[in-house]
Design an enzyme around this catalytic site. Structure first.
Site, short mmCIF file in Angstrom:
data_model
loop_
_atom_site.label_atom_id
_atom_site.label_comp_id
_atom_site.label_asym_id
_atom_site.label_seq_id
_atom_site.Cartn_x
_atom_site.Cartn_y
_atom_site.Cartn_z
N LYS A 30 0.93 4.10 -3.13
CA LYS A 30 0.70 5.51 -2.62
C LYS A 30 1.84 6.38 -3.57
O LYS A 30 1.33 7.27 -4.32
CB LYS A 30 0.53 5.80 -1.25
CG LYS A 30 -0.72 5.30 -0.55
CD LYS A 30 -1.91 6.26 -0.63
CE LYS A 30 -2.76 5.45 -1.61
NZ LYS A 30 -3.72 4.50 -1.37
N HIS A 41 15.36 -13.00 -2.67
CA HIS A 41 15.01 -13.56 -3.82
C HIS A 41 15.03 -12.67 -5.28
O HIS A 41 14.32 -12.98 -6.11
CB HIS A 41 13.82 -14.42 -3.54
CG HIS A 41 13.59 -15.33 -2.59
ND1 HIS A 41 14.50 -16.53 -2.48
CD2 HIS A 41 13.28 -15.07 -1.31
CE1 HIS A 41 14.39 -17.08 -1.47
NE2 HIS A 41 13.70 -16.32 -0.63
N GLU A 74 1.31 6.45 -7.19
CA GLU A 74 0.33 7.06 -7.84
C GLU A 74 0.27 8.66 -7.83
O GLU A 74 -0.24 9.26 -8.70
CB GLU A 74 -1.02 6.85 -6.77
CG GLU A 74 -1.80 5.40 -7.03
CD GLU A 74 -3.06 5.49 -6.05
OE1 GLU A 74 -4.28 5.54 -6.54
OE2 GLU A 74 -2.79 5.52 -4.73
N LYS A 133 -11.31 8.07 -9.80
CA LYS A 133 -11.50 7.72 -8.65
C LYS A 133 -12.35 6.51 -8.72
O LYS A 133 -12.26 5.60 -7.72
CB LYS A 133 -12.43 9.04 -8.12
CG LYS A 133 -12.84 8.75 -6.72
CD LYS A 133 -11.58 8.88 -5.48
CE LYS A 133 -11.93 8.03 -4.32
NZ LYS A 133 -10.72 7.56 -3.38
N GLU A 179 0.83 -1.21 0.02
CA GLU A 179 -0.09 0.04 0.00
C GLU A 179 0.92 1.26 -0.18
O GLU A 179 0.46 2.26 -0.70
CB GLU A 179 -1.06 -0.11 1.27
CG GLU A 179 -1.65 1.16 1.33
CD GLU A 179 -2.78 1.58 0.05
OE1 GLU A 179 -2.90 0.90 -0.69
OE2 GLU A 179 -3.38 2.66 0.19
C1 F6R Z 1 -5.60 3.50 -4.83
C2 F6R Z 1 -7.05 3.67 -5.16
C3 F6R Z 1 -7.48 2.40 -6.09
C4 F6R Z 1 -8.74 1.70 -5.66
C5 F6R Z 1 -9.01 0.78 -6.60
C6 F6R Z 1 -10.26 0.12 -6.10
O1 F6R Z 1 -5.46 4.57 -3.97
O2 F6R Z 1 -7.80 4.37 -4.91
O3 F6R Z 1 -6.27 1.40 -6.12
O4 F6R Z 1 -8.45 1.31 -4.21
O5 F6R Z 1 -9.21 1.24 -7.83
O6 F6R Z 1 -11.48 0.96 -5.91
P1 F6R Z 1 -12.72 0.70 -5.04
O7 F6R Z 1 -12.12 0.40 -3.69
O8 F6R Z 1 -13.60 1.79 -5.26
O9 F6R Z 1 -13.12 -0.50 -5.59
#
Ligand code: F6R
Length: 609
Positions: free
Chosen positions: A486, A505, A489, A604, A482
């Site tokens: 971040k 590895h 992205e 989003k 994660e």
């Molecule tokens: C990363 C992010 C994406 C979402 C993914 C799933 O910061 O926002 O990786 O986590 O597109 O989205 P949901 O949770 O809306 O299914």
């Protein structure tokens, strides 16, 4: 997240209220409404969708009204619809209320009120409050007293504003765990859940505290806590209107990172049963019997939600004793998953609209598995198509990079672990220990924020490395994924997340003087192993930034920089250790001059394959 605006003064309330709602649009919402009092009438108008829709519906209104309340709703109880939109009213239509927060005992109250003859027209928890006040007015006739008595019956959180047709001179408000303030103008007063709604009209505000209520007239206000009148100070707001739009934060991502103590607590609210060491998950009630016979869980999700699923796998296997697999939804949908009626397929999705996750759930249902969801957006497609599920109640997440949805998913997965675990052999003592620790986490998150300045400096210092390697073990290996996601992205750097043990590895070949290794290594059952990994990196000239448990200062001698997280149970450490990494990515993106909230090439909600 829901927003409240209220007005009492000499100007026409309607336009002021709608303008206030527009200013709250940044918070995200699904419907809006207004209630106005004037000419012995109380008129309510509500609309699904944007404030613009509400505006259109109110255009022809001729009601002269200088008192009113308004609301933008973000669904928690009941899908987004006009009838679920606020303001809500009592049976007689004599009072109208708007509410932010969650009434935990609304089911009990609704049952009692229904027996007494009240008729409900929405699925919301809020409507119960209007009927409850009406019920109390039958006894006392005095609206102020009825309002105060009704508040005493409520369990949960609220910011409430109320108007009554019988009292065109009074605006009522109350607060318990959900912000509310009074804006002080000249011969006029405003009410808002967020100062940005009223900043164009006044910068003088009175903040209500939990347990306080107020009666506001055109001549002033009286704030009480119980019977006692409270002396309140008027504060001056220094924010510009632009800043206020994000609650004072320069970006939504930072605001959402700082929202986490609240969004985490909201996910637990009304669900965690500390004394029973368990959880009450109303959304799973309908499938409770079937869940008892489930032999395996397959979690399907994407991106950040996938990482939450990986933590969930460890929690559920260790404490609920159920075999769990976690799959990328995009893979699951195209292979031949072996499913049967004893398998639960659990979709994790903030948006509830991710195309791959939705397809995975449809595939699971086709094959006879039980389809469950942990979803943030109420009424979204995944929420509708799953057999049962649990909502996050994290509020809208605006920034593309997911932060508070992730910790909220971990909150719900912890609840699910308690719920299933206690039915499958988890001891009362273990359940109680986890539950009590969960309750402490919001406060522990705040402690991490105290290191924001240090994290910012480190992000700036290390913003120009060639390679970033995120490493973690056991519960924290998904946090390595994660953390790396971040920075990829929003700071557009090459970063990789790995379980620490995998390093030798292959990935260790990346280590040179230009690499930064970020070790997530709280003092837990695998700490010593992580120290060995760290030494290996240092021996090859790499720079190490370590995240460890408060008090473990010995690590300062080995690592180049150390960030501390408070001590908690091992299974809950990811909920804390992810926060410094969110802040690190955020500050790195700012330092490199990127558009934090809207990173390139990303959306989003990924509603296409
Ligand atoms: C990363 C992010 C994406 C979402 C993914 C799933 O910061 O926002 O990786 O986590 O597109 O989205 P949901 O949770 O809306 O299914």
């Amino acid at each position: 997240m829901c927003g409240i605006v209220g007005y009492i003064g000499k100007r026409q309330a309607k336009d002021l209220l709608i303008e206030g709602l527009h200013r709250l649009e940044y918070r995200g919402y699904d419907s809006a409404g207004v209630a106005l009092v004037g000419g012995n009438k109380l008129k309510r108008v509500r609309a699904l969708g944007k404030v613009g829709e509400l505006e259109k519906k109110t255009e022809g209104m001729t009601l002269e009204a200088t008192l009113g309340i308004a609301h933008t709703r973000w669904a928690t109880h009941g899908k987004p619809s006009e009838k679920n939109a606020h303001p809500h009213a009592d049976c007689a239509g004599a009072i109208s209320i708007v509410h932010n927060g969650i009434i935990e005992n609304y089911t009990e109250l609704k049952d009692e009120l229904t027996k007494k003859g009240h008729r409900f027209s929405s699925e919301t928890d809020t409507e119960v409050v209007a009927h409850l006040i009406e019920e109390h007015t039958k006894k006392s006739k005095d609206i102020e007293e009825a309002f105060a008595r009704a508040l005493k019956d409520l369990r949960g959180t609220y910011g409430i504003a109320m108007v009554a047709v019988a009292e065109p001179e009074r605006l009522y408000v109350a607060r318990m765990g959900s912000p509310l303030l009074i804006g002080v103008g000249k011969d006029e007063y405003f009410v808002a859940s967020d100062v940005s709604a009223i900043l164009a009209h006044t910068k003088k505000v009175v903040y209500l505290e939990d347990g306080e209520r107020a009666v506001i007239t055109r001549d002033g206000y009286v704030v009480r806590s119980g019977q006692a009148v409270q002396k309140k100070t008027v504060s001056d707001i220094e924010w510009s209107e632009k800043e206020a739009k994000r609650g004072g934060y320069p970006h939504f991502m930072l605001k959402e990172i700082f929202d986490q103590p609240e969004s985490f607590a909201d996910a637990l609210r009304g669900r965690l049963l500390p004394d029973e060491g368990s959880a009450r998950l109303g959304g799973l009630r309908a499938v409770a019997k079937r869940l008892e016979g489930i032999r395996r869980i397959v979690i399907v999700s994407c991106g950040t939600s996938y990482h939450a699923g990986l933590v969930g796998e460890y929690m559920l296997e260790e404490y609920a004793g159920i075999p769990v697999e976690v799959e990328y939804a995009s893979e699951f949908r195209y292979r031949k998953p072996l499913l049967d009626k004893y398998t639960a397929v659990l979709a994790l999705s903030q948006s509830g609209e991710t195309a791959d996750t939705l397809a995975a759930i449809r595939e699971a249902k086709n094959k006879g598995a039980l389809a469950l969801g942990i979803v943030n957006v109420v009424g979204s497609t995944i929420a509708r198509e799953t057999d049962a599920g649990v909502y996050n109640h994290a509020g809208p997440e605006v920034s593309v990079a997911s932060t508070k949805a992730f910790t909220s998913q971990l909150a719900v997965l912890s609840l699910l672990t308690l719920y299933l675990g206690r039915k499958r052999g988890m001891s009362l003592v273990t359940g109680q220990r986890i539950a009590r620790e969960l309750l402490k986490l919001p406060r522990l998150m705040e402690r991490i924020f105290e290191q924001s300045g240090t994290i910012k400096k480190l992000a700036k210092k290390y913003a120009n490395r060639k390679n970033y390697l995120y490493l973690g073990r056991k519960y924290n290996f998904p946090i390595a994924f994660e953390g790396a996601l971040k920075v990829k992205e929003i700071a557009y750097v090459s970063a990789q997340g790995y379980p620490t043990g995998e390093m030798k590895h292959g990935p260790i070949a990346l280590i040179d003087r230009e690499a930064l290794a970020l070790f997530i290594m709280p003092v837990d059952s695998v700490y010593e192993k992580s120290v060995s990994g760290l030494e290996e990196i240092k021996a090859r000239g790499g720079t190490v930034l370590a995240i460890t448990t408060e008090g473990n200062t010995a690590l300062e001698k080995k690592a180049d920089a150390v960030i501390y997280i408070p001590k908690t149970l091992e299974m809950l450490t990811p909920i804390l250790s992810v926060i410094p990494l969110q802040l690190f990515a955020y500050h790195m993106s700012v330092a490199l001059g990127y558009e934090v909230d809207r990173p390139r090439n990303l959306a989003k909600s990924v509603t296409v394959e």
